[in-house]
Design a protein around this motif. Structure first.
Motif, PDB file in Angstrom:
ATOM      1  N   LEU A  98      43.031  34.802  34.563  1.00 24.58           N
ATOM      2  CA  LEU A  98      44.291  34.423  33.932  1.00 24.58           C
ATOM      3  C   LEU A  98      44.076  33.774  32.572  1.00 24.58           C
ATOM      4  N   GLY A  99      43.865  34.606  31.584  1.00 21.68           N
ATOM      5  CA  GLY A  99      43.772  34.141  30.208  1.00 21.68           C
ATOM      6  C   GLY A  99      44.850  34.811  29.389  1.00 21.68           C
ATOM      7  N   ALA A 100      44.671  34.834  28.083  1.00 25.18           N
ATOM      8  CA  ALA A 100      45.613  35.528  27.212  1.00 25.18           C
ATOM      9  C   ALA A 100      44.828  36.543  26.382  1.00 25.18           C
ATOM     10  N   PRO A 101      44.815  37.835  26.789  1.00 20.61           N
ATOM     11  CA  PRO A 101      45.573  38.410  27.903  1.00 20.61           C
ATOM     12  C   PRO A 101      44.824  38.292  29.224  1.00 20.61           C
ATOM     13  N   ASN A 102      45.490  38.705  30.316  1.00 26.77           N
ATOM     14  CA  ASN A 102      44.832  38.753  31.618  1.00 26.77           C
ATOM     15  C   ASN A 102      43.752  39.830  31.606  1.00 26.77           C
ATOM     16  N   ALA A 103      42.642  39.544  32.287  1.00 21.02           N
ATOM     17  CA  ALA A 103      41.514  40.476  32.303  1.00 21.02           C
ATOM     18  C   ALA A 103      41.262  40.952  33.729  1.00 21.02           C
TER      19      ALA A 103
END
Length: 215
Positions: A98-103
């Motif tokens: 869950l980062g920006a973007p999701n990986a």
């Protein structure tokens, strides 16, 4: 006039209090960097699938430190109802960071598991053996969160948000501790011979609405 809350919505004062509690506790036991943790709508749709499964978020740590501090990260998986009870089991894949973007980490689940294990070593105090407050983390910070369908449906489908932010709060609730011994004045002292008990259900939410004492 009090605004009626939606299902699974926190009252504004409660949410503010939980955020405040988290900041205060961070001074004692939380020494991690917290980046923006984002759950995107496309990830949400992939995880719930046609059966409207639930989303579980696991906490992890980045393998490398920043400024001599570990950095928190999070992973989302799909969870399905196991049988007719209230137990939810995880699908191994897909799994998203869950980062920006999701990986999509489905092809590297080993790295996900290593990250989760590293967080749990931090949580147990193994990574900070010289910090006397570190062992108390296991009583404050959980391993994972099983999100409800309703809160995600409200944000993604009703309000049409493209992504939502994952934040943290700490709720403080006074509970009872049952013991046959007098309490030590030192709240952080540990007496291994002492027996304390507390699995009481608190009111609210577990109240007898018919009781004359609950009026």
């Amino acid at each position: 006039m009090t605004t009626k809350l939606k299902r699974d919505q926190l009252a504004p004062r409660k949410a503010a209090n939980w955020r405040k509690n988290f900041k205060e506790e961070a001074k004692e036991t939380f020494n991690l960097i917290v980046p923006d943790l984002i759950l995107q709508k496309e990830t949400y749709k992939t995880l719930i699938g046609e059966n409207e499964n639930r989303v579980r978020i696991y906490l992890g740590l980045e393998a490398t430190k920043k400024d001599d501090k570990y950095e928190l990260c999070a992973f989302a998986v799909s969870s399905f109802l196991l049988g007719s009870g209230d137990v939810y089991a995880d699908y191994e894949t897909p799994v998203f960071k869950l980062g920006a973007p999701n990986a999509d980490m489905s092809d590297n689940t080993e790295a996900v598991i290593e990250s989760i294990h590293l967080y749990r070593k931090w949580r147990s105090g193994e990574l900070d053996t010289k910090d006397i407050e570190a062992p108390y983390r296991q009583y404050i910070y959980p391993n994972a969160y099983l999100l409800t369908k309703f809160e995600l449906h409200e944000l993604f489908n009703v309000q049409s948000k493209p992504d939502i932010k994952i934040e943290f709060g700490i709720q403080k609730t006074m509970t009872v501790i049952l013991s046959a011994m007098a309490s030590s004045e030192d709240m952080r002292s540990v007496d291994e011979s002492r027996e304390d008990y507390d699995y009481a259900s608190i009111c609210p939410p577990n109240c007898d609405e018919r009781s004359i004492y609950n009026t």
